[in-house]
Design a protein around this motif. Structure first.
Motif, mmCIF file in Angstrom:
data_model
loop_
_atom_site.group_PDB
_atom_site.id
_atom_site.type_symbol
_atom_site.label_atom_id
_atom_site.label_comp_id
_atom_site.label_asym_id
_atom_site.label_seq_id
_atom_site.Cartn_x
_atom_site.Cartn_y
_atom_site.Cartn_z
ATOM 1 N N ILE A 67 0.848 -1.189 0.000
ATOM 2 C CA ILE A 67 0.000 0.000 0.000
ATOM 3 C C ILE A 67 0.890 1.247 0.000
ATOM 4 O O ILE A 67 0.666 2.190 -0.737
ATOM 5 N N GLN A 68 1.928 1.209 0.813
ATOM 6 C CA GLN A 68 2.873 2.327 0.875
ATOM 7 C C GLN A 68 4.301 1.791 0.985
ATOM 8 O O GLN A 68 4.495 0.661 1.425
ATOM 9 N N ARG A 90 -3.959 3.304 -1.875
ATOM 10 C CA ARG A 90 -4.928 2.944 -0.847
ATOM 11 C C ARG A 90 -5.486 1.546 -1.067
ATOM 12 O O ARG A 90 -6.022 0.941 -0.158
#
Lengths: 224, 113
Positions: A67-68, A90
């Motif tokens: 996601i990150q 996201r």
């Protein structure tokens, strides 16, 4: 007012893209797996250990989904193999289009035989999305409990192989490998199970040998 | 939560169909969700409501038909429905099951004005 029949699969777009990717992978002799598990079950460690063992035997590339951050791809940089990070922002899963976008990158690496796609850590959503891989591989770890297959059946249903990881911790939990296997096979009797520990290395050779066999098998089919 | 992206895919298909047919208002959308999918109908309803606000689809009803899991046992030919997700034949407890239904995630039809 009138009724109009549609009869379309909701994820038809995703499936079309995935089919196209799969066909191109097969044409180029690339065998691909989609590694799916909950966060923290050891996917990246498994990728590292797999690459360590197989990189001199077959040409491997990795796509890491998160996601990150690009922490996972950084961990894999030391092996000097092609690694691509997909940061979903996201979204809780990779989809076929996200993988599609990095296909040109993959093809210029030349001669890749095995593509490992490490999905976003999530046991529910990735089960629904075909990325164009040859098979999904589920990972569960000893600390998650042996009833996991019953609680998250979709993934175990959609997968062909299951890795039970962190077996070095068996002595510290009440996890039973037999019970885990029994539960997983109730959901999917065709599932093939491997027990691994990235700490002691137990089971990793068996897993890697099997993976190498599948790559060779795929190459034979594609060559015909 | 992937129901949001599933809803968006669904709305894309509906918009295409409406454009193709020159329809402007949607009254009702019928979809089928198999119980083997990892899709929660309640979340779909919520997402559909949110995603259609201030669009031509606003106010349309989403009808979700949940499709039970059924299969045929390849050992004893028994055909059966399953309540849970366990894939064993209720008659002979065999594990070689051919799934007949449960994987559906389809748009069936739309009612338009």
């Amino acid at each position: 007012m009138h009724d109009v029949l549609i009869g379309a699969k909701i994820l038809s777009k995703n499936e079309e893209i995935a089919q196209r990717t799969r066909k191109e992978f097969n044409q180029r002799g690339i065998f691909s797996i989609n590694l799916v598990s909950s966060p923290g079950s050891g996917k990246t460690s498994i990728v590292e250990k797999t690459v360590e063992r197989l990189k001199d035997r077959i040409k491997i590339a990795v796509i890491a989904g998160d996601i990150q951050t690009d922490l996972d791809s950084k961990r894999l940089k030391k092996y000097a193999i092609p690694v691509k990070q997909i940061t979903t922002g996201r979204a809780c899963h990779l989809d076929a289009l996200m993988v599609r976008r990095v296909v040109p990158w993959l093809f210029v690496q030349g001669g890749v035989e095995l593509l490992i796609i490490e999905n976003v850590g999530n046991m529910v959503c990735p089960a629904e999305y075909d990325l164009g891989e040859d098979m999904k591989v589920a990972v569960m770890s000893v600390t998650e409990g042996d009833d996991k297959p019953l609680k998250y059946p979709s993934l175990f249903h959609a997968s062909r192989l299951l890795l039970i990881n962190k077996t070095d911790l068996l002595g510290y939990t009440d996890f039973s490998v037999d019970r885990a296997c029994e539960n997983a096979l109730k959901i999917n009797p065709a599932l093939r199970v491997f027990e691994t520990s990235c700490v002691t290395g137990a089971g990793l050779d068996t897993w890697c040998d099997h993976l190498e066999e599948m790559v060779e098998c795929q190459a034979t089919i594609d060559g015909q | 939560m992937h129901e949001m992206s599933i809803t968006l895919s669904m709305i894309d298909i509906v918009n295409d169909e409406m454009r193709k047919r020159g329809v402007e208002r949607l009254e009702r959308l019928k979809i089928r969700v198999g119980k083997l999918t990892a899709v929660e109908p309640q979340s779909l309803l919520f997402c559909f409501d949110v995603c259609t606000r201030d669009t031509p689809l606003e106010g349309a009803r989403l009808d979700i038909e949940e499709v039970p899991i059924s299969g045929t046992c390849m050992d004893c030919n028994e055909e059966f429905h399953l309540e849970g997700l366990l894939s064993l034949c209720p008659r002979c407890e065999g594990g070689r099951i051919e799934k007949i239904s449960g994987n559906e995630l389809d748009i069936v039809s739309m009612e338009v004005v």
